[in-house]
Every structure is written in structure tokens, then in C-alpha cells.
Design an enzyme around this catalytic site. Structure first.
Site, PDB file in Angstrom:
ATOM      1  N   GLU A  15       0.998  -1.225   0.179  1.00  0.00           N
ATOM      2  CA  GLU A  15       0.090  -0.058   0.025  1.00  0.00           C
ATOM      3  C   GLU A  15       0.924   1.258  -0.013  1.00  0.00           C
ATOM      4  OE1 GLU A  15      -2.799   0.554   3.162  1.00  0.00           O
ATOM      5  OE2 GLU A  15      -3.650  -1.435   2.946  1.00  0.00           O
TER       6      GLU A  15
ATOM      7  N   GLU B  50     -13.780   5.421  -0.462  1.00  0.00           N
ATOM      8  CA  GLU B  50     -14.530   4.588   0.065  1.00  0.00           C
ATOM      9  C   GLU B  50     -15.283   5.239   1.302  1.00  0.00           C
ATOM     10  OE1 GLU B  50     -12.189   0.549   0.800  1.00  0.00           O
ATOM     11  OE2 GLU B  50     -10.784   1.944   0.280  1.00  0.00           O
TER      12      GLU B  50
ATOM     13  N   LYS C 238     -15.392   4.304   5.251  1.00  0.00           N
ATOM     14  CA  LYS C 238     -14.339   4.148   6.211  1.00  0.00           C
ATOM     15  C   LYS C 238     -14.399   4.997   7.160  1.00  0.00           C
ATOM     16  CE  LYS C 238     -10.470   2.280   4.847  1.00  0.00           C
ATOM     17  NZ  LYS C 238      -8.948   2.015   4.290  1.00  0.00           N
TER      18      LYS C 238
ATOM     19  N   GLU D 277      -9.101   9.388   4.927  1.00  0.00           N
ATOM     20  CA  GLU D 277      -9.163   7.982   4.806  1.00  0.00           C
ATOM     21  C   GLU D 277     -10.267   7.422   3.831  1.00  0.00           C
ATOM     22  OE1 GLU D 277      -7.917   4.703   6.437  1.00  0.00           O
ATOM     23  OE2 GLU D 277      -6.526   6.512   7.036  1.00  0.00           O
TER      24      GLU D 277
END
Ligand SMILES: *[C@@H]1O[C@H](CO)[C@@H](O)[C@H](O)[C@H]1NC(C)=O
Length: 455
Positions: free
Chosen positions: A266, A320, A323, A329
Site C-alpha cells: 500500500e 470509500e 471508512k 481515509e
């Protein structure tokens, strides 16, 4: 071919270890996280990936719909055994066997699963699952052996950079002492034994954001900068990303592991953040991810491991919306859930790169040259491959032709490598030649010889 070099078949006999395939070159993948209630169907996601030339992804589970959609797509995937299952997988071999049968073996080989991430950032799991990690990895490996999948599928476990006690300067990198004996050493032993690699999640964004007064933004974003010298080695670093990776390599060396490779499972940069999340914005995200892709495409390793091409999974495919945590985030995505680009990041050198993140784009030309550090025999072997099987146009470097002078191996190899690279549309891995070549962004100059761009 009148070029007076050894024929290719002989070279392959002499240098069986040299591979010119993509496997040894740097590669880019993307994390397909799904903590959201508004994402496209897995089938549509596979089409999106194909349209973008993304051929490797990583997921955080073994979702059946996702793995089925990936079948026969040519896209390779890293799957994960979630942290919640570590305890069962560590204590119960039949649990591990069943898990592999149901979630991995049943999809293979139609779905190309190339690795299993056993847990994710386990050392910082609030549920204290660390003691289960290595036993779970061992049981999962045993299950893979039973299915005869252990050669095709690697096991590892993504480690957060917070596993390091020191990371600056890179050569002083070390793991947290309390992790070394219980988990780091046994894990590295297992990775070494199974020819696997350490998975690392590395976010220069966190380091920059917390130290924006000390760290230059250009250094964090792969832009032109003066660089930092590591006082321990004298090596110069031009990016925080390289420095973070070498801190991990140094930490492994410090506990006696010099030959385990790193895969960056990541990395990324958020396009939106809260007020206190310094640096989280769209131009920076575009610069980071664009700079990183360019960096990987050079095929070069880090200062401590110059021959180790970078293998990197960007985080993440989509923003997303479910999250938890700070605004950043939910905003690491390259794409919005409607499949629109948050900003433009090309995945091959053929595409264009955003210059200032404001949507202006200029086509960036790249060329491929030999790097001159390689032993003559290996460079010769690579040249022969390019002119032979590789199908490069080597007529201009033959006696009497325009690029025969200067008559040096380096100049001839550069011409041949560039021809091969341009012919293959400057694709990832086509300027590598076992480490003999690298990408440049200025037109190469060898005497009067002009290097073509385009096929
Ligand atoms: C071990 O795993 C198997 C398969 O999931 C399960 O049937 C069995 O109950 C487990 N044994 C224990 C002791 O938990």
C-alpha cells in the site's frame, strides 16, 4: 543480422539467470478496497481495470463475487485472510485447509491468485492478534503445499511502517525491539524459506503531514529537489518513499536478513483531508501517484538496493465512503464510485503525466538507455537479445550506418534498447533487460545518432 555479436541462444545458455520478462521489472498494482456502499459491480470494476491497463490488484478478503469476476481476465490478484481469522488459522490446521480449499483453490487457476496477505497490519491490530500471525502463516503455507499451490502462490503479511523504531536516516532503520524475537525473525525466516517477500505499507504522506515544517514537499512528492544525504552511508535520497523503503531494508539487515525483498502493498496520498491533515489535496495526490508511477517505470531500485525494481500497489482504486477516521481515509481513491477519475494517473509510460495537478497535461517523452554499470558480458547478452529475439531495429548501429559511431557497447546497447522500448510502446518492463537499462526523460545523445521516439 550482421551485427557482430554472439547469437542469442548461446547467450541464454551462458546467462540462464537473466530474464527479460516483465516478472523482474518494476510493476504497479492497485488496492481494490470495498468499504463503501456505492461502488460499481465487480464485473464493471474488472472492465474499468482493463480499460486503464491495470493488470494487478489487491483485495482485503476472498470475496466470491470479486474472485469470480476476475476469472480469465488476465488480472492477477493478491487476496487476504482477515485478521479476525488469524486465531483459528493459527491453532487449527483443518480450518486453514478448509479456508484454502474454499477461498483459494476453488478459484485457481481461472483466477490468478499470486499471493495471500495473511492478516493486515497485524502489529497495530487493537485485538492483539500478533501472537497468531506466524503460526497462521505456517498453517496456510502447509495447506498450499497440500494443494500443490505453494509454488504459484506466495504468502506474506503487510506490515505498517510503524513496525520500525527508527527510520531516519534510512541506514539506521530498525524494527521495534519488542517485535523482533517474537514475530519479525520467525516471519522473515518463513519468507526466506518460501522465497517470498516482506509486504510493507508505506505512506510518505503521514511522515510529511506530521513534519511539514521539516520535510520538503517536493521530496515527498517525487518532484525535483536537492535530496538528502544519509550520513551513515553517504547515499543520496531524492524521495521520502525511497528513504522509507531503505529503512525497512536496513531494519531487515540489522536482524540478519539481507536477501528478503520488499513489496509495497500500500502507498498513496489523499486528495481531500481535514484542516489539520497538512498536504492532503488533489494536486499533491496527483503529483505523488503520478511521480510514483514514473519512478517505478524507470526500473531502478532504491539507493541501498539499486538492482531491486520496485513493486508497488497504489492505495486505492476508489474513494470509500464508509471508512471510519479522518476525512483523508475516505479520499485515497484514484476513481470516484461513478468510475470518473479523481485526477489523472497514467499506468504506462505511453500516457501523459499531469504537470501541476491543475489538469494541464503535457505528453512526456521517454527513452531507454543502457546504464553503463553492468558487466560487459551481461550488457552484450542484453544487446543480443534486443537485436535478436527482441526484434529491435539494429540496422542503424551496423558498420557504416548512422549510429555505428561512437563504436561503444554502451552506445550500441542504448540504441537497441531504445528501439525495443519504443516498439513495445514504452510499456512497463520493456526498458529493463535484467537491470542493464533504464528510462530517461531527455533525448539521449551519442555522437550524431538520433534516437527515435515512437515505433
Ligand atoms: C477446526 O476447523 C474445522 C474446520 O473449520 C472445524 O470443523 C473444527 O470444529 C475446528 N476445531 C476446533 C477445535 O475448533
Amino acid at each position: 543480422m550482421a551485427v557482430s555479436f554472439l547469437p542469442c541462444f548461446l547467450i541464454l545458455c551462458l546467462f540462464p539467470g537473466i530474464s527479460f520478462t516483465h516478472a523482474e521489472s518494476g510493476m504497479i498494482g492497485v488496492n481494490y478496497g470495498r468499504i463503501a456502499n456505492n461502488l460499481p459491480s465487480p464485473k464493471n470494476v474488472v472492465n474499468l481495470l482493463k480499460s486503464q491497463g491495470i493488470s494487478r490488484i489487491k483485495i482485503y478478503d476472498t470475496d466470491k463475487n470479486v474472485l469470480t469476476a476476475l476469472a480469465n481476465s488476465g488480472i492477477k490478484v493478491i487476496v487476504a485472510l482477515p485478521n479476525e481469522l488469524l486465531s483459528s488459522a493459527s491453532s487449527n490446521q483443518s480450518f486453514a485447509d478448509n479456508w484454502i480449499q474454499t477461498n483459494v483453490a476453488s478459484h485457481s487457476p481461472a483466477t490468478e491468485i499470486e499471493a495471500i496477505a495473511v492478516g493486515n497490519e497485524v502489529f497495530v491490530d487493537p485485538k492483539n492478534t500478533t501472537p497468531y500471525l506466524v503460526p497462521a502463516m505456517k498453517n496456510i503455507h502447509t495447506s498450499l503445499v497440500k494443494h500443490n499451490l505453494d509454488k504459484a502462490i506466495k504468502i506474506s503479511s503487510p506490515v505498517a511502517l510503524s513496525a520500525l523504531a527508527n527510520s531516519y536516516p534510512p541506514s539506521s532503520g530498525s524494527f521495534k525491539p519488542e517485535l523482533i524475537e517474537p514475530v519479525i525473525k520467525p516471519m522473515l525466516d518463513l519468507l526466506q524459506m518460501t522465497s517470498s517477500y516482506l509486504m510493507v505499507n508505506a505512506y510518505p504522506f503521514f511522515a510529511y503531514s506530521a513534519n511539514a515544517d521539516k520535510i520538503s514537499l517536493d521530496y515527498a512528492l517525487f518532484q525535483e529537489n536537492a535530496g538528502n544525504i544519509d550520513s551513515g552511508t553517504g547515499l543520496k535520497y531524492n524521495s521520502l518513499f525511497d528513504a522509507q523503503l531503505d529503512a525497512v531494508y536496513a531494519a531487515m539487515s540489522a536482524v540478519g536478513f539481507n536477501d528478503v525483498k520488499v513489496m509495497v502493498t500500500e502507498t498513496g496520498w489523499p486528495s481531500v483531508g481535514d484542516e489539520n491533515e497538512i498536504g492532503a489535496n488533489e494536486p499533491n495526490a496527483a503529483a505523488y501517484n503520478g511521480g510514483l508511477v514514473k519512478r517505478v517505470l524507470t526500473g531502478n531500485g532504491t539507493p541501498l538496493r539499486p538492482r531491486e525494481p520496485l513493486n508497488v500497489y497504489l492505495f486505492a482504486l476508489f474513494n470509500e465512503n464508509q471508512k471510519p477516521g479522518p476525512t483523508s481515509e475516505r479520499n485515497y481513491g484514484l476513481f470516484y464510485p461513478n468510475e470518473g477519475k479523481v485526477y489523472d494517473v497514467p499506468f504506462t509510460a505511453r500516457s501523459t503525466f499531469p504537470v501541476n495537478g491543475k489538469g494541464d497535461e503535457v505528453p512526456v517523452s521517454t527513452w531507454c538507455v543502457s546504464n553503463g554499470e553492468m558487466a560487459r558480458d551481461r550488457l552484450q547478452a542484453a544487446l543480443d537479445y534486443a537485436c535478436g529475439e527482441g526484434g529491435a531495429d539494429c540496422r542503424p548501429i551496423q558498420p557504416g550506418a548512422t549510429c555505428y559511431h561512437p563504436e561503444t557497447l554502451e552506445a550500441h546497447a542504448s540504441y537497441a534498447f531504445n528501439s525495443y522500448y519504443q516498439k513495445n510502446a514504452r510499456g512497463v518492463g520493456t526498458c529493463y533487460f535484467g537491470g542493464a537499462a533504464h528510462v530517461v526523460t531527455q533525448p539521449p545523445r551519442f555522437g550524431k545518432c538520433e534516437f527515435p521516439i515512437g515505433p
